[in-house]
Every structure is written in C-alpha cells, then in structure tokens.
Design an enzyme around this catalytic site. Structure first.
Site, mmCIF file in Angstrom:
data_model
loop_
_atom_site.group_PDB
_atom_site.id
_atom_site.type_symbol
_atom_site.label_atom_id
_atom_site.label_comp_id
_atom_site.label_asym_id
_atom_site.label_seq_id
_atom_site.Cartn_x
_atom_site.Cartn_y
_atom_site.Cartn_z
ATOM 1 N N HIS A 22 0.813 -1.231 0.000
ATOM 2 C CA HIS A 22 0.000 0.000 0.000
ATOM 3 C C HIS A 22 0.844 1.278 0.000
ATOM 4 C CE1 HIS A 22 0.953 -0.092 4.265
ATOM 5 N NE2 HIS A 22 0.496 1.153 4.383
ATOM 6 N N ASP A 23 2.047 1.221 0.579
ATOM 7 C CA ASP A 23 2.845 2.449 0.722
ATOM 8 C C ASP A 23 4.081 2.490 -0.181
ATOM 9 O OD1 ASP A 23 1.578 4.270 2.295
ATOM 10 O OD2 ASP A 23 2.514 3.646 4.193
ATOM 11 N N LYS A 47 5.955 5.672 -1.288
ATOM 12 C CA LYS A 47 6.812 6.478 -0.417
ATOM 13 C C LYS A 47 8.262 6.477 -0.875
ATOM 14 C CE LYS A 47 4.209 6.727 3.851
ATOM 15 N NZ LYS A 47 4.051 6.198 5.226
ATOM 16 N N HIS A 57 2.339 10.152 -2.501
ATOM 17 C CA HIS A 57 2.804 8.743 -2.443
ATOM 18 C C HIS A 57 1.713 7.774 -2.899
ATOM 19 C CE1 HIS A 57 0.710 8.323 1.498
ATOM 20 N NE2 HIS A 57 0.812 7.011 1.282
ATOM 21 N N HIS A 62 -5.860 4.309 -0.353
ATOM 22 C CA HIS A 62 -5.889 4.010 1.086
ATOM 23 C C HIS A 62 -5.905 5.272 1.954
ATOM 24 C CE1 HIS A 62 -1.497 4.375 0.471
ATOM 25 N NE2 HIS A 62 -1.407 4.643 1.776
ATOM 26 N N HIS A 63 -5.953 6.454 1.314
ATOM 27 C CA HIS A 63 -6.133 7.683 2.098
ATOM 28 C C HIS A 63 -7.436 8.384 1.772
ATOM 29 C CE1 HIS A 63 -2.494 7.848 4.483
ATOM 30 N NE2 HIS A 63 -1.785 7.451 3.410
ATOM 31 N N ASP A 111 -4.078 0.646 8.522
ATOM 32 C CA ASP A 111 -2.922 1.557 8.450
ATOM 33 C C ASP A 111 -2.967 2.569 9.605
ATOM 34 O OD1 ASP A 111 -0.624 2.665 7.386
ATOM 35 O OD2 ASP A 111 -1.707 3.945 5.951
#
Lengths: 118, 353
Positions: free
Chosen positions: B213-214, B217, B242, B272-273, B301
């Site tokens: 998911h990240d 970054k 990101h 996811h944000h 998260d």
C-alpha cells in the site's frame, strides 16, 4: 524319450515333435498327459451319445476330445474327431455316425501304442 | 493409482491339459492362477483385479462360458484394466466380432503354438504396463507442476513483500509495519462480515495488496518522510503524492501487472487515504466508492500507526488508539467498518504483543 517308444507313437499317428514343442520340450509333462489319455472319458461318452442319438452330449464330448487330441498331437484321431465335430455342428447325426468305425480304429491305435510304452 | 506390479496370469479353461500347457508356457514369468469354469474364473478376476497382468479365457466351458464371463467383465469395467485373451478351438468365428466388441485383446487358436502365444500375450501385457507407467508419470509431473506453481506464487509474494519492507525501512526501523497491516487486514476480512462475498484466495490477494500500500513512499525525499515535527503545507502536498506514485509504480512493473493481486494492489495503493466523508485524497471518493477492502487497509494503516512508535510520536495504548478511531479523531470511516473493527480489536491487539 526311448527311441522305440518314439517310433511306436509315431506309427500310431502321434506327432511327438509337435506335441513336445507345445509342452516347450517339457517331456515329463507331456508323458504325464499322454499316459493318462486312456483314462479320458470323452471318447466313451461320445460313442455312447452317438448311440443314444443325443446330439448335444455328442457335440460336447467330441469338442473336448478334439481339444485333447490337438494338444497331444494325436494327428489321426484329431482329423477324424474334427470332421465329426463339424458334422455335429451341422446337425448331421447320420453323417457323424458314419465316422464311428474310423474313430474307433484311430482311438484303439493310439491307446495300444500308449499301453505298449515302457 | 495402485503401484502394485501386476505379475499374475489367470488361466480359465475346463480342460486340464490346456491349463497345464498354458501354465507351462508362462510359469517362468508370472505367478499362475487357474480356474476350471467361467464362474470361478470370473470370481478369480474380481478377487485379483489389482495384481492380474492378463486373463486367458477358454470359450466352451461349463457353468458360465467364456463369452458370458467376458460380458460380465466388460460390464464391471475390468476389460479396460486387464487384457483378456480368448483361447478357442473354434475356427468359425460367428462370436468373434462380439468378442472384440467386448474388449478382447486377441484370439488365440487351439492347439496353441507356445512361442506365438507367449509373444502375443507378452506384447499386450507390456503395452498395458507402459500405459500404467505413463499414467503414473503424468500424474507425478502434474503434482510437480502444481507444487512449482505454488512455490513460484509464494516467491512472487515474497519478493513483493521484501521490496515493500525495504521501502518501509526508511521510515520504520523495524520493517514490521507491512507485515502487521497484512495480518490486520486479513483478520478483519476473514473473521468479520467485512469479508462477505470474498473467497479465501481473494483475501490472500488483498493481503498482498495491503503489503504494497505504501510503495509510493519511495518517491518521497528523506527530509520529508522522516521529518520530526509538523509538515509545511507544501511538504504535506508532496507527501500526499505517495498514493498516486505508488499506483503508478505498480502499473509500470510488468511482472507486477501480471500478478492476480495487481488489481487489488493498485486500488489499495491509490485509495488508502480516501475518507468515508469524501474529504480524503487523491480522488475525494465518497463512501463505498472506495472498495470495502481498501477501506479495511486504510483502517489497518491508521490503527497500526497509532499503536506503533514513530519518529514523530510515541505508541498509544491499544484501548486509547481504538477510542481515537471510533471518535473520528483519525479520519472518517464507514460505520459498519468501525463496528466490525471494534468487535475484532481485542484479537488485533494481540498481533502487537
């Protein structure tokens, strides 16, 4: 096998070499069945059934006798019995009976030769 | 499939001389069984079906003749597994077509000629053996391929996880974050109604998506990523990229795009944000416009961030973290999601002990 026996069997219409080949040269196995041949009841059964006019019993006995004669390479007997089987298959009882004399002499020939073996 | 080598030969014939002749031919190569009529022959086949190499069957026999026995064998499917040979003195073959139709491999005439019988029978027995070996070999290879496919899938996931962890290491010394998000996500999908309609294999794929998911970054500079203290508005805008960068990164790796997990991974990285109230980023999706599994990862998260120590904060106790989420201090979530989360939280807490 004793050469004299061999000669006697051959003279009685038995193809010893062919029979030995069928038993893969296992002579003692062949002799065991050859010497037991006179005990086989199919010949007597065939003669009786032909006398009784029982076509089905005659056919069964003739068929089995043909198999035995073929396996033991009893050439003369095999020929006569094969012809008999075909006549019975064609429901020709009269024709089958006509072969009785020939059948008897060939059978006797074989059993005599076997009885004389050492 | 049975691995027993079939080394038995059954001779079915009412004539003792015939049985002896045939046995004499084959006894050096096979264990010989004999039967004197069709019925006991049939029984012998049934009892020895797994060890029979072949059956030699006479036709004219008392009780049950050879053809009748053959019909029974055919009906029970045994002629497909065991080669049957008819042995006959009958040259007029009215029955012969039926015999072949019933699956007889060959017909042998009496009086038999040993070298011919031996050759014919052994050829067919060898054919059946080869067929069985081939069948077993195909099965073995299929198992091996399945195992390799599974190992390959595990390796792909392993690589994805290793890369994600490597990226995560820049902001999280332990590298445990991705593993825990995976565990929390999968638990919520497996143990609560949030996973309704999803198969176990789909949940596994979503788990892979949670791990990546990240990945975006990697495009965020260290100075921003690991900044102690509040981000400036510009830095925050940079940080927010990101999500888009992560989805872009995944879509540019061909091997990733071929993974069945890709469609989940892409959406999770990108969304996811997002927030339930539409005030999230990058797309401002509202409510269930974000798939429920991406919502689950988002919650996992946040939860993980709260209960873990970060460079800019200490870890919150689990109870406090849960209350902060339920009170809406850390984003806006689907009420159904919060309900399931609340019920599952005592189990989630244990992942951190």
């Amino acid at each position: 096998m004793d050469p004299l026996d061999m000669e006697r069997l051959t003279a009685a219409g038995i193809d010893v070499a062919d029979a030995l080949a069928r038993f893969m040269n296992n002579e003692s196995l062949l002799l065991r069945f050859l010497t037991r041949f006179p005990e086989d009841r199919n010949y007597a059964e065939l003669v009786r059934a032909l006398g009784d006019g029982d076509a089905e019993r005659a056919f069964t006995a003739a068929h089995t006798l043909k198999g035995v004669a073929g396996n033991l390479a009893l050439r003369g007997l095999y020929q006569t019995v094969s012809e008999l089987v075909e006549r019975l298959r064609a429901s020709d009882m009269e024709g089958a009976r006509l072969l009785l004399g020939e059948l008897e002499s060939r059978y006797e020939q074989v059993t005599r030769a076997l009885a004389g073996m050492r | 499939m049975s691995q027993v080598e079939r080394e038995t030969l059954l001779i079915v014939d009412d004539d003792a001389i015939n049985r002896a002749i045939l046995a004499n031919i084959f006894e050096s190569e096979y264990r010989i069984l004999e039967a004197e009529d069709g019925l006991s022959g049939l029984q012998a086949v049934r009892e020895n079906a797994d060890s029979l190499s072949a059956v030699l069957l006479d036709i004219v026999m008392p009780r049950l003749n050879g053809l009748e026995a053959l019909r029974e064998l055919r009906g029970e499917g045994l002629t497909a597994r065991i080669p049957v040979f008819l042995i006959t003195a009958d040259l007029t073959g009215a029955w012969m077509k039926e015999a072949y139709d019933l699956g007889v491999m060959d017909v042998i005439f009496k009086p038999v000629v040993p070298y011919i019988v031996r050759r014919r029978v052994n050829s067919v027995v060898e054919l059946f053996r080869a067929r069985r070996r081939l069948g077993a070999e195909v099965e073995r290879q299929r198992d091996q391929l399945l195992l390799q496919a599974q190992q390959l899938a595990e390796m792909s996931t392993g690589m994805v996880e290793a890369l994600s962890t490597a990226i995560e290491f820049r902001s999280d010394e332990s590298g445990e974050h991705v593993r825990r998000i995976h565990d929390v996500t999968c638990h919520l999908l497996r143990a609560t109604p949030l996973g309704e309609g999803l198969s176990e294999s789909e949940i596994v794929l979503i788990g892979v998506g949670a791990i990546t998911h990240d990945v975006g970054k990697i495009s965020i500079p260290d100075a921003v990523l690991n900044k102690r203290g509040r981000l400036t508005p510009e830095e925050y805008e940079l940080m927010k990229t990101h999500t888009v960068k992560g989805a872009e990164l995944l879509s540019k790796i061909p091997q990733m795009r071929e993974l069945p997990a890709y469609r989940y991974a892409y959406d999770i990285a990108l969304h996811h944000h997002e927030r339930w109230d539409g005030r999230g980023y990058p797309d401002g999706l509202v409510g269930d416009e974000t798939p429920v599994w991406t919502q689950v990862v988002a919650l996992a998260d946040v939860y993980d961030a709260l209960v873990s120590r970060r460079c800019y904060k200490e870890a919150y106790p689990a109870k406090e973290a849960m209350n902060m989420i339920l009170e809406g201090q850390c984003g806006a979530f689907n009420p159904r999601l919060l309900e399931c989360f609340q019920k599952a939280e005592p189990v989630l807490r244990r992942f951190y002990q």
